[in-house]
Design a protein around this motif. Structure first.
Motif, mmCIF file in Angstrom:
data_model
loop_
_atom_site.group_PDB
_atom_site.id
_atom_site.type_symbol
_atom_site.label_atom_id
_atom_site.label_comp_id
_atom_site.label_asym_id
_atom_site.label_seq_id
_atom_site.Cartn_x
_atom_site.Cartn_y
_atom_site.Cartn_z
ATOM 1 N N GLY A 7 45.927 36.411 9.076
ATOM 2 C CA GLY A 7 46.085 36.902 7.492
ATOM 3 C C GLY A 7 47.472 38.096 7.252
ATOM 4 O O GLY A 7 47.974 38.244 6.094
ATOM 5 N N LEU A 8 48.226 37.536 8.020
ATOM 6 C CA LEU A 8 49.752 38.523 8.195
ATOM 7 C C LEU A 8 50.430 37.813 6.953
ATOM 8 O O LEU A 8 50.643 38.903 5.726
ATOM 9 C CB LEU A 8 50.750 37.957 8.625
ATOM 10 C CG LEU A 8 51.955 38.544 9.197
ATOM 11 C CD1 LEU A 8 52.310 39.086 11.178
ATOM 12 C CD2 LEU A 8 52.677 38.136 8.298
ATOM 13 N N THR A 9 50.557 36.560 6.139
ATOM 14 C CA THR A 9 51.601 36.492 5.496
ATOM 15 C C THR A 9 50.942 36.577 4.213
ATOM 16 O O THR A 9 51.934 36.969 2.965
ATOM 17 C CB THR A 9 52.023 35.265 5.662
ATOM 18 O OG1 THR A 9 52.457 34.457 6.545
ATOM 19 C CG2 THR A 9 53.140 34.198 4.253
ATOM 20 N N ALA B 52 44.616 35.664 16.247
ATOM 21 C CA ALA B 52 45.591 35.295 14.365
ATOM 22 C C ALA B 52 46.709 34.263 15.638
ATOM 23 O O ALA B 52 47.384 33.550 14.688
ATOM 24 C CB ALA B 52 46.052 36.279 13.931
ATOM 25 N N TYR B 53 47.135 34.884 16.919
ATOM 26 C CA TYR B 53 47.558 33.498 17.257
ATOM 27 C C TYR B 53 46.981 32.631 18.526
ATOM 28 O O TYR B 53 48.117 32.796 19.093
ATOM 29 C CB TYR B 53 49.004 35.149 18.875
ATOM 30 C CG TYR B 53 49.771 35.416 17.228
ATOM 31 C CD1 TYR B 53 50.763 34.972 16.466
ATOM 32 C CD2 TYR B 53 49.528 36.940 16.668
ATOM 33 C CE1 TYR B 53 52.039 35.509 16.099
ATOM 34 C CE2 TYR B 53 50.196 37.837 15.505
ATOM 35 C CZ TYR B 53 50.873 37.257 15.797
ATOM 36 O OH TYR B 53 52.163 38.060 14.470
ATOM 37 N N ASP B 54 46.028 32.680 18.349
ATOM 38 C CA ASP B 54 46.152 31.742 19.594
ATOM 39 C C ASP B 54 44.341 30.600 18.506
ATOM 40 O O ASP B 54 42.837 30.732 18.622
ATOM 41 C CB ASP B 54 44.934 32.144 20.946
ATOM 42 C CG ASP B 54 44.784 31.152 21.833
ATOM 43 O OD1 ASP B 54 44.976 30.049 21.623
ATOM 44 O OD2 ASP B 54 44.096 31.367 22.921
ATOM 45 N N THR C 34 57.682 32.936 25.273
ATOM 46 C CA THR C 34 58.337 32.054 24.280
ATOM 47 C C THR C 34 58.152 32.852 23.219
ATOM 48 O O THR C 34 59.789 33.017 22.179
ATOM 49 C CB THR C 34 57.864 30.355 23.832
ATOM 50 O OG1 THR C 34 56.322 31.207 23.776
ATOM 51 C CG2 THR C 34 57.776 29.641 25.097
ATOM 52 N N GLU C 35 57.817 34.358 22.766
ATOM 53 C CA GLU C 35 57.556 35.102 21.521
ATOM 54 C C GLU C 35 57.059 36.382 21.493
ATOM 55 O O GLU C 35 56.009 36.404 22.909
ATOM 56 C CB GLU C 35 57.147 34.492 20.399
ATOM 57 C CG GLU C 35 57.016 34.790 19.328
ATOM 58 C CD GLU C 35 56.427 34.505 17.902
ATOM 59 O OE1 GLU C 35 55.252 34.033 18.213
ATOM 60 O OE2 GLU C 35 57.787 33.950 16.867
ATOM 61 N N SER C 36 58.044 37.439 21.109
ATOM 62 C CA SER C 36 56.440 38.828 21.308
ATOM 63 C C SER C 36 56.651 39.240 19.498
ATOM 64 O O SER C 36 57.314 38.885 19.008
ATOM 65 C CB SER C 36 57.647 39.621 21.285
ATOM 66 O OG SER C 36 57.520 39.652 23.795
ATOM 67 N N VAL D 19 47.227 25.466 15.313
ATOM 68 C CA VAL D 19 48.234 24.832 15.629
ATOM 69 C C VAL D 19 48.979 26.121 15.981
ATOM 70 O O VAL D 19 50.073 25.261 16.016
ATOM 71 C CB VAL D 19 47.832 25.339 13.720
ATOM 72 C CG1 VAL D 19 49.350 25.245 12.849
ATOM 73 C CG2 VAL D 19 47.076 24.954 12.702
ATOM 74 N N THR D 20 48.725 26.783 16.369
ATOM 75 C CA THR D 20 49.575 27.851 16.635
ATOM 76 C C THR D 20 50.491 27.335 18.545
ATOM 77 O O THR D 20 51.318 27.374 18.610
ATOM 78 C CB THR D 20 49.136 29.361 16.956
ATOM 79 O OG1 THR D 20 48.596 29.563 15.765
ATOM 80 C CG2 THR D 20 49.891 30.259 18.002
ATOM 81 N N ALA D 21 48.934 26.693 19.251
ATOM 82 C CA ALA D 21 49.218 26.760 19.988
ATOM 83 C C ALA D 21 50.407 24.927 19.820
ATOM 84 O O ALA D 21 51.398 25.107 20.571
ATOM 85 C CB ALA D 21 47.727 25.983 20.775
HETATM 86 C C1 AVI Z 1 57.796 34.702 11.629
HETATM 87 N N1 AVI Z 1 56.818 35.937 12.650
HETATM 88 C C2 AVI Z 1 56.583 37.132 11.730
HETATM 89 C C3 AVI Z 1 55.718 35.866 13.339
HETATM 90 C C4 AVI Z 1 54.814 35.960 13.585
HETATM 91 O O1 AVI Z 1 53.575 36.041 13.524
HETATM 92 O O2 AVI Z 1 55.348 37.227 15.015
HETATM 93 C C5 AVI Z 1 55.864 33.961 13.711
HETATM 94 C C6 AVI Z 1 54.252 33.318 14.699
HETATM 95 N N2 AVI Z 1 54.276 32.882 15.894
HETATM 96 C C7 AVI Z 1 53.131 32.792 16.170
HETATM 97 N N3 AVI Z 1 52.364 33.012 14.801
HETATM 98 C C8 AVI Z 1 53.734 33.291 14.065
#
Ligand code: AVI
Length: 307
Positions: free
Chosen positions: A42-44, A191-193, A267-269, A198-200
């Motif tokens: 829902g973030l965007t 939201a991340y799985d 890979t990401e935080s 798609v996120t995978a």
């Molecule tokens: C770009 N950024 C804000 C996304 C986030 O939610 O941190 C990148 C993302 N990684 C996985 N889903 C979205």
């Protein structure tokens, strides 16, 4: 550069890691765009809703005329409302800053009707410094850093980054900062799985990119996508878990990577915030938080920080 970062990250003692900025090649950018429309992410949509809500109020906080610089603009879609609203009081100059030339070209085309657009193909701070040099005398500068990209920085780096942005600004200038807020754990994990994977695919594409660009032999099916919540750091971590013991050859980096079964590559935080924490970070960077808009459907904050 890419080869060096991959070699360094995959030979990191303890936890192997890869820098998240390499997610965004053409395939990764398309996958991220798909993530932004997932029902679980829902973030965007929250960011866009808030911008729609705050855009008419923004001119009241700034002295016209205004120059806008957007860090990581992409195609600038979300920004149109802001530019249109500021343009009511006079012509607006817009500096979209991004490392993607194709996104900037689209942005310049789409925004041409509502601002005088000067794309800057650069990293955030280098681009901002260029925009500052180009600002017209008497213009207030509004910097946009939307979409919670601040959450992808380690917390101390995020604080440092705010300080560096502040150092580029003059009294009367402002930063509009988007940041995702802490919400129930199940919602954040989903939201991340997402069930559609798609996120995978977005996560695994980092390995596919290394295969394509660095002549490596990652077998993507040998890696599982993992999203974890770290309650101390208040962040979702994305990892790729090796499903068996394997050795990967990355020819262009002149490097062989050995992975144990169940070893992960981080890979990401994605850090999540409390609304008041954003105000505290702003104050520590010598900003004043003039206004904060919060989305109730998907807790997310847009904070207007003035210099
Ligand atoms: C770009 N950024 C804000 C996304 C986030 O939610 O941190 C990148 C993302 N990684 C996985 N889903 C979205």
């Amino acid at each position: 550069m890419f080869a060096n970062h991959v070699r360094e990250g995959l030979s990191h003692p303890g936890q192997k890691q890869l820098p998240c900025e390499y997610f965004y090649d053409d395939v990764g950018t398309a996958l991220f765009e798909a993530i932004t429309v997932l029902p679980e992410y829902g973030l965007t949509r929250a960011d866009t809703r808030l911008i729609r809500r705050l855009a008419p109020e923004l001119p009241g906080y700034l002295h016209a005329p205004v120059t806008v610089a957007e860090l990581g603009s992409g195609t600038g879609t979300k920004t149109r409302r802001i530019l249109e609203s500021l343009a009511i009081d006079g012509p607006v100059t817009y500096y979209p800053i991004d490392v993607s030339a194709s996104a900037l070209a689209r942005c310049a085309l789409e925004m041409a009707g509502c601002a005088d657009v000067h794309p800057i193909e650069e990293t955030y701070l280098n681009g901002l410094r260029q925009a500052v040099c180009g600002r017209r005398p008497g213009h207030a500068l509004l910097v946009l850093f939307l979409g919670s990209t601040i959450g992808n920085f380690p917390r101390d780096a995020a604080q440092d980054f705010l300080g560096q942005v502040r150092a580029c600004l003059m009294p009367g200038d402002a930063l509009l900062l988007g940041a995702d807020l802490i919400k129930p754990l199940a919602r954040m994990l989903l939201a991340y799985d997402d069930p559609a994977g798609v996120t995978a695919a977005f996560n695994r594409n980092l390995l596919a990119r290394i295969n394509r660009e660095l002549d490596a032999d990652f077998a993507l099916r040998n890696f599982a996508h993992e999203a974890r919540w770290d309650p101390h750091q208040r962040r979702i971590e994305m990892h790729l878990r090796s499903l068996n013991a394997q050795r990967i050859c990355i020819r262009a980096a002149r490097f062989d990577c050995e992975l144990r079964k169940d070893e992960t590559i981080w890979t990401e935080s994605c850090h999540k915030f409390h609304a008041e924490e954003i105000r505290e970070m702003a104050a520590a960077a010598d900003f004043q938080c003039r206004a904060q808009w919060i989305d109730e459907t998907w807790p997310f904050a847009e904070s207007l920080l003035t210099a």
